[in-house]
Scaffold this active site. Structure first.
Site, PDB file in Angstrom:
ATOM      1  N   ASP A  47      54.590 -14.920 -14.125  1.00 31.14           N
ATOM      2  CA  ASP A  47      53.493 -15.249 -13.207  1.00 31.14           C
ATOM      3  C   ASP A  47      52.181 -15.088 -13.980  1.00 31.14           C
ATOM      4  O   ASP A  47      51.896 -14.020 -14.515  1.00 31.14           O
ATOM      5  CB  ASP A  47      53.554 -14.285 -12.016  1.00 31.14           C
ATOM      6  CG  ASP A  47      52.534 -14.606 -10.920  1.00 31.14           C
ATOM      7  OD1 ASP A  47      52.817 -14.266  -9.761  1.00 31.14           O
ATOM      8  OD2 ASP A  47      51.478 -15.175 -11.229  1.00 31.14           O
TER       9      ASP A  47
ATOM     10  N   GLU B 185      54.089 -19.873 -11.467  1.00 35.63           N
ATOM     11  CA  GLU B 185      55.242 -18.959 -11.417  1.00 35.63           C
ATOM     12  C   GLU B 185      56.545 -19.695 -11.693  1.00 35.63           C
ATOM     13  O   GLU B 185      56.750 -20.791 -11.172  1.00 35.63           O
ATOM     14  CB  GLU B 185      55.392 -18.482  -9.981  1.00 35.63           C
ATOM     15  CG  GLU B 185      55.022 -17.105  -9.653  1.00 35.63           C
ATOM     16  CD  GLU B 185      55.291 -16.934  -8.167  1.00 35.63           C
ATOM     17  OE1 GLU B 185      56.279 -16.289  -7.828  1.00 35.63           O
ATOM     18  OE2 GLU B 185      54.527 -17.490  -7.357  1.00 35.63           O
TER      19      GLU B 185
END
Ligand code: TTP
Ligand code: MG
Length: 395
Positions: free
Chosen positions: A9, A106
């Site tokens: 992320d 992500e």
């Protein structure tokens, strides 16, 4: 043998792209989102700004009150972020062939096969971070564990620029102190029931017998929560996975009553959902609006469209009309979001390979506009073209 799942992320994604591209903004509080003095929200902010308690989805007026005068405020340039996102996903594909992108910044990777080639998990994680930094000049946080749940939670614990490896034998200790609300499937109904049982942490959940959880949460959720509390969760990473739905939601740090802020947030959710749906070649008929009022009253409303879509404007339009149709106006909203489901397997009579992961061309007829917009934005920048309705447009 357990699998090795990696979750990555990017840190303060939009804000980090802005700081990368404007060196004079580095090290300073920076907000990407609405302009001060206008209505709207913070899309995200730099870690320097987070120190003042500012977060995604905070109304801009509130953020301005908290932040010092030297703060930089910028409007989002979605096309630039989308391009960086593509580059990062490209880098991830050089690490492992099994990459599942789950949002603009992500992704999950199955790196089970890499230990003999690259080394132990910490080396794999460090390599992923180094390659991203080298390719796009951004930091990312990486979590590695035996399944998606653990990897995702691990990527979050040492943000920004974090790297956390949770080996199978440490999963229990890793989870025990966390609030039970991080588990999947805990919703409006479930959370208060667990609270009534005196449960706060995942460690507390683990004290409860399966039977108690089934009684209080229902058979399905009871088992799911029981297993997750023991670190047992989905470990499949499949870029071509048939998804039940694609959705995005935003929880506001403080309740929001301003319809324009709700509208802007829902537009962002539609953009994200539309972009993931187009990339993974999903066309859906059913658009669902999710809304939560203070403190825990959640509603969903769905509409079935005549024509399946993955188009931002169509998704937003359907969700917004669902919102407008209810007597909710003025009530303080805690969470708003939308999702799409009810996949259509055909397009114009031609069987469409919905779950194929190849390049997005050729695109389905009625999504050509969205794809064209994506392409133009990617090439010429965010503000090159906007749909008439978009509130992201300047001015
Ligand atoms: P996140 O990964 O949730 O946030 P982030 O990358 O900015 O920060 P973190 O370091 O905590 O990961 O979201 C990715 C991007 O999505 C974010 O940079 C901006 C956008 N976004 C919005 O526009 N509105 C929102 O409400 C949220 C949560 C994100
Ligand atoms: Mg992020």
């Amino acid at each position: 043998m357990s699998r090795l799942i990696l979750h990555v992320d990017l840190d303060a994604f939009y804000a980090s792209v802005e700081q990368r591209d404007h060196p004079e903004w580095r090290g300073r509080p920076l907000v990407v989102g609405a302009e001060p003095g206008q209505r709207g929200v913070v899309a995200t902010c730099s870690y320097e700004a987070r120190r003042f308690g500012v977060h995604s989805a905070m109304p801009i007026a509130q953020a301005v009150r908290r932040l010092p005068p030297e703060t930089i405020y910028v409007r989002p340039s979605m096309a630039r972020y989308a391009k960086v996102s593509q580059q990062v996903m490209g880098v991830l594909e050089t690490v492992s062939p099994v990459v599942e992108r789950v949002s603009i910044d992500e992704a999950y990777l199955d790196v089970s096969g890499l230990t003999s080639l690259v080394g132990p998990p910490a080396i794999i994680g460090a390599q992923v971070k180094a390659r991203i930094r080298q390719a796009v000049g951004l930091t990312a946080s990486v979590g590695i564990g035996p399944n998606r749940l653990i990897a995702k939670l691990a990527s979050d614990v040492q943000k920004p620029d974090g790297l956390t490896v949770v080996p199978p034998e440490q999963v229990g200790d890793f989870l025990a102190p966390m609030p039970f609300t991080v588990l999947r499937g805990i919703g409006v109904k479930t959370a208060p029931r667990l609270e009534r049982l005196g449960v706060k942490t995942i460690g507390d959940v683990r004290q409860l017998p399966l039977e108690t959880l089934r009684q209080h949460l229902g058979a399905r959720t009871g088992i799911q929560v029981y297993q997750q509390a023991r670190g047992l969760a989905d470990d499949r990473i499949d870029p071509a996975r048939p998804r039940q739905s694609i959705s995005r939601e935003t929880t506001f740090p403080e309740d929001v009553s301003d319809p324009r802020i709700l509208e802007e947030t829902l537009r962002w959710a539609a953009q994200e959902v539309g972009s993931i749906a187009r990339q993974t070649r999903h066309l859906g008929r059913v658009v669902t609006l999710k809304i939560r009022f203070h403190p825990f009253e959640t509603h969903t409303r769905s509409r079935t469209l005549k024509v399946p879509t993955a188009d931002d404007a169509a998704l937003f339009g359907a969700a917004w009309s669902l919102f407008a149709a209810e007597p909710w106006s003025g009530r303080p909203v805690r969470l708003i979001g939308l999702g799409i489901s009810g996949w259509s397997a055909t397009d114009g009579g031609v069987q469409m390979d919905l779950f194929e992961t190849a390049a997005p061309e050729p695109c389905p007829e009625h999504d050509r506009l969205a794809a064209t917009l994506d392409a133009i934005r990617n090439r010429f920048g965010a503000d090159a073209i906007q749909r008439g309705l978009s509130r992201r447009s300047p001015g």
